[in-house]
Motif scaffolding. Structure first.
Motif, PDB file in Angstrom:
ATOM      1  N   ARG A 312       0.763  -1.261   0.106  1.00  0.00           N
ATOM      2  CA  ARG A 312      -0.024  -0.064   0.081  1.00  0.00           C
ATOM      3  C   ARG A 312       0.903   1.112  -0.081  1.00  0.00           C
ATOM      4  O   ARG A 312       1.239   1.629   1.018  1.00  0.00           O
ATOM      5  CB  ARG A 312      -1.001   0.137   1.238  1.00  0.00           C
ATOM      6  CG  ARG A 312      -1.795  -1.020   1.027  1.00  0.00           C
ATOM      7  CD  ARG A 312      -2.784  -1.083   2.723  1.00  0.00           C
ATOM      8  NE  ARG A 312      -3.735  -2.223   2.456  1.00  0.00           N
ATOM      9  CZ  ARG A 312      -5.163  -2.134   2.494  1.00  0.00           C
ATOM     10  NH1 ARG A 312      -5.509  -0.972   2.305  1.00  0.00           N
ATOM     11  NH2 ARG A 312      -5.885  -3.100   2.544  1.00  0.00           N
ATOM     12  N   CYS A 316      -2.701   8.365   3.083  1.00  0.00           N
ATOM     13  CA  CYS A 316      -3.455   9.496   3.360  1.00  0.00           C
ATOM     14  C   CYS A 316      -2.688  10.339   4.536  1.00  0.00           C
ATOM     15  O   CYS A 316      -2.342   9.866   5.512  1.00  0.00           O
ATOM     16  CB  CYS A 316      -4.876   9.265   4.065  1.00  0.00           C
ATOM     17  SG  CYS A 316      -5.760  10.532   4.592  1.00  0.00           S
ATOM     18  N   LYS A 321      -4.402   6.275   6.742  1.00  0.00           N
ATOM     19  CA  LYS A 321      -4.647   5.198   6.084  1.00  0.00           C
ATOM     20  C   LYS A 321      -3.961   5.046   4.550  1.00  0.00           C
ATOM     21  O   LYS A 321      -3.797   6.004   4.000  1.00  0.00           O
ATOM     22  CB  LYS A 321      -6.226   5.364   5.810  1.00  0.00           C
ATOM     23  CG  LYS A 321      -6.908   3.969   5.445  1.00  0.00           C
ATOM     24  CD  LYS A 321      -8.372   4.077   5.266  1.00  0.00           C
ATOM     25  CE  LYS A 321      -9.193   2.790   4.971  1.00  0.00           C
ATOM     26  NZ  LYS A 321     -10.514   2.753   4.981  1.00  0.00           N
ATOM     27  N   PHE A 323      -3.517   2.874   0.902  1.00  0.00           N
ATOM     28  CA  PHE A 323      -4.261   2.312  -0.097  1.00  0.00           C
ATOM     29  C   PHE A 323      -3.415   1.723  -1.201  1.00  0.00           C
ATOM     30  O   PHE A 323      -2.263   1.963  -1.467  1.00  0.00           O
ATOM     31  CB  PHE A 323      -5.019   3.377  -0.972  1.00  0.00           C
ATOM     32  CG  PHE A 323      -6.108   4.107   0.151  1.00  0.00           C
ATOM     33  CD1 PHE A 323      -7.439   3.324   0.365  1.00  0.00           C
ATOM     34  CD2 PHE A 323      -5.835   5.245   0.866  1.00  0.00           C
ATOM     35  CE1 PHE A 323      -8.204   4.011   1.357  1.00  0.00           C
ATOM     36  CE2 PHE A 323      -6.676   5.868   1.616  1.00  0.00           C
ATOM     37  CZ  PHE A 323      -7.943   5.174   1.913  1.00  0.00           C
ATOM     38  N   HIS A 324      -3.929   0.665  -1.838  1.00  0.00           N
ATOM     39  CA  HIS A 324      -3.340  -0.036  -3.010  1.00  0.00           C
ATOM     40  C   HIS A 324      -3.083   0.788  -4.309  1.00  0.00           C
ATOM     41  O   HIS A 324      -1.916   0.789  -5.128  1.00  0.00           O
ATOM     42  CB  HIS A 324      -3.965  -1.408  -3.475  1.00  0.00           C
ATOM     43  CG  HIS A 324      -3.962  -2.400  -2.247  1.00  0.00           C
ATOM     44  ND1 HIS A 324      -3.065  -2.906  -1.575  1.00  0.00           N
ATOM     45  CD2 HIS A 324      -5.326  -2.795  -1.817  1.00  0.00           C
ATOM     46  CE1 HIS A 324      -3.736  -3.731  -0.715  1.00  0.00           C
ATOM     47  NE2 HIS A 324      -4.731  -3.780  -0.764  1.00  0.00           N
ATOM     48  N   TYR A 328      -7.860   5.063  -5.255  1.00  0.00           N
ATOM     49  CA  TYR A 328      -8.378   5.037  -3.977  1.00  0.00           C
ATOM     50  C   TYR A 328      -8.122   6.024  -3.097  1.00  0.00           C
ATOM     51  O   TYR A 328      -9.275   6.343  -2.297  1.00  0.00           O
ATOM     52  CB  TYR A 328      -8.158   3.703  -3.471  1.00  0.00           C
ATOM     53  CG  TYR A 328      -8.195   2.369  -4.537  1.00  0.00           C
ATOM     54  CD1 TYR A 328      -9.330   2.582  -5.336  1.00  0.00           C
ATOM     55  CD2 TYR A 328      -7.736   1.070  -4.253  1.00  0.00           C
ATOM     56  CE1 TYR A 328      -9.758   1.507  -6.268  1.00  0.00           C
ATOM     57  CE2 TYR A 328      -8.152   0.210  -5.101  1.00  0.00           C
ATOM     58  CZ  TYR A 328      -9.143   0.281  -6.102  1.00  0.00           C
ATOM     59  OH  TYR A 328      -9.385  -0.789  -6.919  1.00  0.00           O
ATOM     60  N   LEU A 329      -6.949   6.455  -3.081  1.00  0.00           N
ATOM     61  CA  LEU A 329      -6.614   7.440  -2.039  1.00  0.00           C
ATOM     62  C   LEU A 329      -7.129   8.839  -2.488  1.00  0.00           C
ATOM     63  O   LEU A 329      -7.724   9.697  -1.581  1.00  0.00           O
ATOM     64  CB  LEU A 329      -4.990   7.791  -2.261  1.00  0.00           C
ATOM     65  CG  LEU A 329      -4.512   8.955  -1.329  1.00  0.00           C
ATOM     66  CD1 LEU A 329      -4.825   9.046   0.198  1.00  0.00           C
ATOM     67  CD2 LEU A 329      -2.813   9.132  -1.569  1.00  0.00           C
ATOM     68  N   HIS A 332     -10.809   8.591  -1.492  1.00  0.00           N
ATOM     69  CA  HIS A 332     -10.680   8.581   0.092  1.00  0.00           C
ATOM     70  C   HIS A 332     -10.606  10.204   0.744  1.00  0.00           C
ATOM     71  O   HIS A 332     -11.059  10.527   1.644  1.00  0.00           O
ATOM     72  CB  HIS A 332      -9.599   7.872   0.658  1.00  0.00           C
ATOM     73  CG  HIS A 332      -9.465   8.011   2.272  1.00  0.00           C
ATOM     74  ND1 HIS A 332     -10.001   7.497   3.039  1.00  0.00           N
ATOM     75  CD2 HIS A 332      -8.531   8.830   2.876  1.00  0.00           C
ATOM     76  CE1 HIS A 332      -9.535   7.820   4.523  1.00  0.00           C
ATOM     77  NE2 HIS A 332      -8.749   8.709   4.237  1.00  0.00           N
TER      78      HIS A 332
END
Length: 731
Positions: A312, A316, A321, A323-324, A328-329, A332
Motif C-alpha cells: 500500500r 493519506c 490510512k 491504499f493499494h 483509491y486515495l 478517500h
C-alpha cells in the motif's frame, strides 16, 4: 563528425557521404533553385519540383504492384517496395539493429552519438533532423495544415493524417508476424512487438521501472518530479501529458464518440469502449498466479496482486490510512474534504465518484445491466452481482480470527471486527450516537431530518432506506421464503427467522447488567434497559403519553384513531395488532402451549403463564402508593389506581351505570342482554363470564386455590377469600 561522412559544406557546416550530395547541396546556397508556382517553395532539382507539384494536384503516378498503394515520386515507391521484401540492408555498427533504408539508420545513429544540431529558438529543445524541428515549431504556433476530410480533425504532420485516415477506412497495413494482429500505423506495431520480445530498454533511475519507449520513460519521470505542464482552462486540473488533457476535455464537452453496438453505452475514448466490450464477451484473459482469480483487464489483475503482497504505497496525510492504488486515495480524500462533484440530475443526491453516480442513476431508470446466470436476477451495478454470486457458490474467504464467523468480502470482515474492538468512528453531531460504519450514520441522520424518500405504491408508507421499502413490500405479497427447519414456521425475512431460531436453541447472549435478565436479540435488551432508566423517547402528540419503543406508540395511536386492521375470520373481532389476533385465534383452536409446571394449568400465551407463576411464588412487585396494596402485574396496579381517583369513564347506555374499567362494563352488558355463553359441562349452569365458570368448576372438582394466610381456610374463588379476610381485619 559522423563516421564515413567526409564531405563538409563550407557555408553551413553540414556533412555528406558523397561529393555529388555536397554539390547538389551547394546549389541551394547559390540560388540555383526551381520555384513552385503554387506555394512558392524552391527546390534545387527539377525532378524534386515535379514530385512536389504532384502533391498539390493529387497526382500519384507511381503504384505498388503488390498492395496497390500509389506515390507522387518514384523514389518513394522504391523505398516502399523494401517493406514488402523485408530486406534490411543497413545495420548499425554499435547495437546491430537493422533498417530498410540508410536514412533511417543515419537518424538512428544520432541516438548513439547524442548529436542534435537543430535547436528550437523558443523552448531550447534540440532535434536530430530539421524536419523534426519544423514539426515541433508547429506546436508552438498551433499550426495544423493537414486536415481530415471525413471528421475535420487537423494534424501537424501529413504522416499523422495518413495514420488517422486508416482508422476511418479500417485499413491496417502493418501486421504482426507472431500473433497476426494488424495496426493502422507502424509505430503501433513496433510498440506491440515489444510485448512479444519483452524488451524494455528505457529504465527509470529512481524506481527502476522499465519501458518499451523513451517517450514512456519521459512521461513516467513527470510522476517523480510532479511536473504537470498541461492544464485545463475550465477547471484548472493539470496533467503530465497532453493526451491526458485532451481526454479530460471530453468530460467538459460531454462528447462521447465511441458507442457500444450491443448496449448503446458511449465512451470518451476508444480504449474505454474496448475495455467495455470485454464485459459482453465474458473473456477473462488475465489470471492471478496465486489464487487463480481471473480478470477482464490486466490493470484489474495488477491491483488485485497488491492484496496478496499487502503493498500500500499511497498514504493519506490526514488519517494515515494507506491504499493499494492512487485513485483509491483520491476518493478517500473526498471524504475528509466533503467534496461531492458528481450530482444526480433527478433527485439532487451527490457522490464522491462518478461510478457511484452511474449506479445510482440506474435506480431511477430501472436499468439492470448485470444479470445472474444461475437464477436470472438482475442488478444495478456489478458489485451487487458479485456479492449475489457468493450466495450460489457459498464461498466465504474472509474469516474472523476471534469468533470464526466467515464473510463474502473483506470489507464485511473489517466492519465485523469493529464489533469486537468496540470502535465507533462515525458520530452523530445532533444526538452524539456513534456507529461502526459511515453508512449507518448516514441512515441515522434521516431520522433527525425525517427524510423518507422511498415510498410504498400500495399503502403509501414511506421509508428512510430502499432496503426498508423492499422488506415492507414482502408484507403485501405475502411471500414467506424463509422456513424454520424445526417447527416449519415461515417468515418474510431471513433476519426474523434467525431470531426465531434462538427460541429453539435457547440461546440468550444479551444479558441485562442490572437485573440479569437475558434476551435473544440485542434490540430486545435495549428496549428492556429503557424500563430501568425510565426513558420514554416516543411521545403521543394527542394525549402526551410516552412509550419506550416506537412500535408501542404506533399501537397506542390506533386507540385514538379506532383503527383495527387485524380481524378474526371466525368471530369477526378486530384487533390493533397482528400478535393480538394471533393470541386470540388460540381461543378458537383451544391451543394452550404454555403449561404451568406446578399446577399444570395451561395458557394460550406465554405472558399469561408468567403472570400465573407469580401466584405460586407470591411475588407482588407492583405496589399502590396510596393504600400500599401490592399486585402481581403493573396493569393490575393501574386498574386499581382508578378506584382511588374515583374516575369512571365507562358508562352503560341502558341503565347509565358507570364503571372504572371497560371490561367491567362489558360484563355488565351481559346482564341486560341475558347472554350467557359459558356453560358448565357437568350441571349445565350458564354464566356471563368465563372467569365465573372457572370458579364454578372448582366446586365440582373440589379445588381450592385461594387460601387464607391467617387461619388456613381455603376457597374456590378469589372473591370469597377477599370477603373472608374482612372477618379478620374487621373491615
Amino acid at each position: 563528425m559522423r563516421v564515413g561522412v567526409n564531405h563538409q559544406c563550407d557555408i553551413c557546416g553540414k556533412y555528406f557521404y558523397r561529393a555529388a550530395y555536397l554539390k547538389r547541396h551547394l546549389d541551394i546556397h547559390m540560388s540555383l533553385k526551381n520555384k513552385c508556382e503554387i506555394c512558392g517553395k524552391e527546390f534545387a532539382g527539377k525532378s524534386t519540383l515535379t514530385g512536389h507539384v504532384n502533391t498539390h494536384i493529387g497526382l500519384k503516378n507511381m503504384g505498388c504492384n503488390i498492395c496497390g498503394k500509389t506515390f507522387h515520386h518514384g523514389s518513394n515507391l522504391k523505398k516502399h517496395m523494401v517493406v514488402h521484401t523485408g530486406k534490411q540492408n543497413h545495420k548499425c555498427d554499435i547495437c546491430a539493429m537493422e533498417f530498410h533504408w540508410k536514412s533511417d539508420m543515419m537518424r538512428h545513429m544520432d541516438i548513439h552519438t547524442g548529436q542534435r544540431n537543430h535547436k528550437c529558438d523558443i523552448c531550447g529543445k534540440a532535434f536530430n533532423r530539421k524536419s523534426n524541428q519544423k514539426y515541433h515549431m508547429d506546436r508552438h504556433t498551433g499550426q495544423k495544415n493537414h486536415k481530415c476530410d471525413i471528421c475535420g480533425k487537423a494534424f501537424h504532420h501529413k504522416g499523422h493524417l495518413n495514420n488517422h485516415t486508416n482508422i476511418h477506412t479500417g485499413q491496417r497495413y502493418h501486421k504482426c508476424d507472431v500473433c497476426g494482429k494488424a495496426f493502422h500505423c507502424k509505430s503501433h506495431l513496433e510498440k506491440h512487438m515489444d510485448i512479444h520480445t519483452g524488451q524494455r530498454n528505457y529504465c527509470c533511475d529512481i524506481c527502476g521501472k522499465a519501458f518499451h519507449q523513451g517517450s514512456d520513460l519521459k512521461n513516467h519521470m513527470d510522476i517523480h518530479t510532479g511536473q504537470r505542464n498541461y492544464c485545463c482552462d475550465i477547471c484548472g486540473k493539470a496533467f503530465h501529458q497532453g493526451s491526458d488533457l485532451k481526454n479530460h476535455m471530453d468530460i467538459h464537452t460531454s462528447q462521447r464518440n465511441y458507442c457500444c453496438d450491443i448496449c448503446g453505452k458511449a465512451f470518451h475514448q476508444v480504449s474505454g469502449l474496448k475495455n467495455h466490450m470485454v464485459m459482453h464477451t465474458g473473456q477473462q484473459n488475465h489470471k492471478c498466479d496465486i489464487c487463480a482469480l481471473e480478470f477482464h483487464q490486466r490493470s484489474a489483475m495488477r491491483r488485485h496482486m497488491d492484496i496478496h503482497t499487502g503493498q500500500r504505497n499511497h498514504k493519506c496525510d490526514i488519517c494515515g490510512k494507506a491504499f493499494h492504488h492512487k485513485s483509491y486515495l483520491k476518493y478517500h480524500m473526498d471524504i475528509h474534504t466533503g467534496r461531492r462533484n458528481h450530482k444526480c440530475d433527478i433527485c439532487g443526491k451527490a457522490f464522491h465518484h462518478k461510478g457511484h453516480l452511474n449506479n445510482h442513476t440506474n435506480i431511477h431508470t430501472g436499468q439492470r445491466y448485470h444479470k445472474c446466470d444461475v437464477c436470472g436476477k438482475a442488478f444495478h451495478c456489478k458489485s451487487h452481482l458479485e456479492k449475489h454470486m457468493d450466495i450460489h457458490t457459498g464461498q466465504r474467504n474472509y474469516c474472523c480470527d476471534i469468533c470464526g464467523k466467515a464473510f463474502h468480502q473483506g470489507s464485511d470482515l473489517k466492519n465485523h471486527m469493529d464489533i469486537h474492538t468496540g470502535q465507533r468512528n462515525y458520530c452523530c453531531d445532533i444526538c452524539g450516537k456513534a456507529f461502526h460504519q459511515g453508512s449507518d450514520l448516514k441512515n441515522h441522520m434521516d431520522i433527525h431530518t425525517s427524510q423518507r424518500n422511498y415510498c410504498c405504491d400500495i399503502c403509501g408508507k414511506a421509508f428512510h432506506q430502499v432496503s426498508g421499502l423492499k422488506n415492507h413490500m414482502v408484507m403485501h405479497t405475502g411471500q414467506q421464503n424463509h422456513k424454520c427447519d424445526i417447527c416449519a414456521l415461515e417468515f418474510h425475512q431471513r433476519s426474523a427467522m434467525r431470531r426465531h431460531m434462538d427460541i429453539h436453541t435457547g440461546q440468550r447472549n444479551h444479558k441485562c447488567d442490572i437485573c440479569g435478565k437475558a434476551f435473544h436479540h440485542k434490540s430486545y435488551l435495549k428496549y428492556h434497559m429503557d424500563i430501568h432508566t425510565g426513558r420514554r423517547n416516543h411521545k403521543c402528540d394527542i394525549c402526551g403519553k410516552a412509550f419506550h419503543h416506537k412500535s408501542y406508540l404506533k399501537y397506542h395511536m390506533d386507540t385514538h384513531t379506532g383503527q383495527k386492521s387485524h380481524k378474526c375470520d371466525i368471530c369477526g373481532k378486530a384487533f390493533h395488532h397482528g400478535s393480538n389476533l394471533k393470541n386470540h385465534m388460540d381461543i378458537h383452536t383451544g391451543q394452550r402451549n404454555h403449561k404451568c409446571d406446578i399446577c399444570e394449568k395451561a395458557f394460550h400465551h406465554k405472558s399469561h403463564l408468567e403472570n400465573h407463576m407469580d401466584i405460586h411464588t407470591g411475588q407482588r412487585n407492583h405496589c399502590c402508593d396510596i393504600c400500599g396494596k401490592s399486585f402481581h402485574q403493573g396493569i393490575s396496579r393501574k386498574n386499581h389506581m382508578v378506584k382511588h381517583t374515583g374516575k369512571q369513564n365507562h358508562k352503560c347506555d341502558i341503565c347509565a351505570m358507570e364503571f372504572h374499567r371497560r371490561s367491567n362494563m362489558r360484563r355488565h352488558m351481559d346482564i341486560h342482554t341475558g347472554q350467557r355463553n359459558h356453560n358448565c359441562d357437568i350441571c349445565g349452569k350458564a354464566y356471563h363470564h368465563k372467569g365465573n365458570l372457572n370458579n364454578h368448576m372448582n366446586i365440582h372438582t373440589g379445588q381450592r386455590y385461594h387460601k387464607c394466610d391467617v387461619c388456613g381456610k381455603a376457597f374456590h374463588c378469589k372473591s370469597h377469600l377477599e370477603k373472608h379476610m374482612d372477618i379478620h381485619t374487621g373491615q
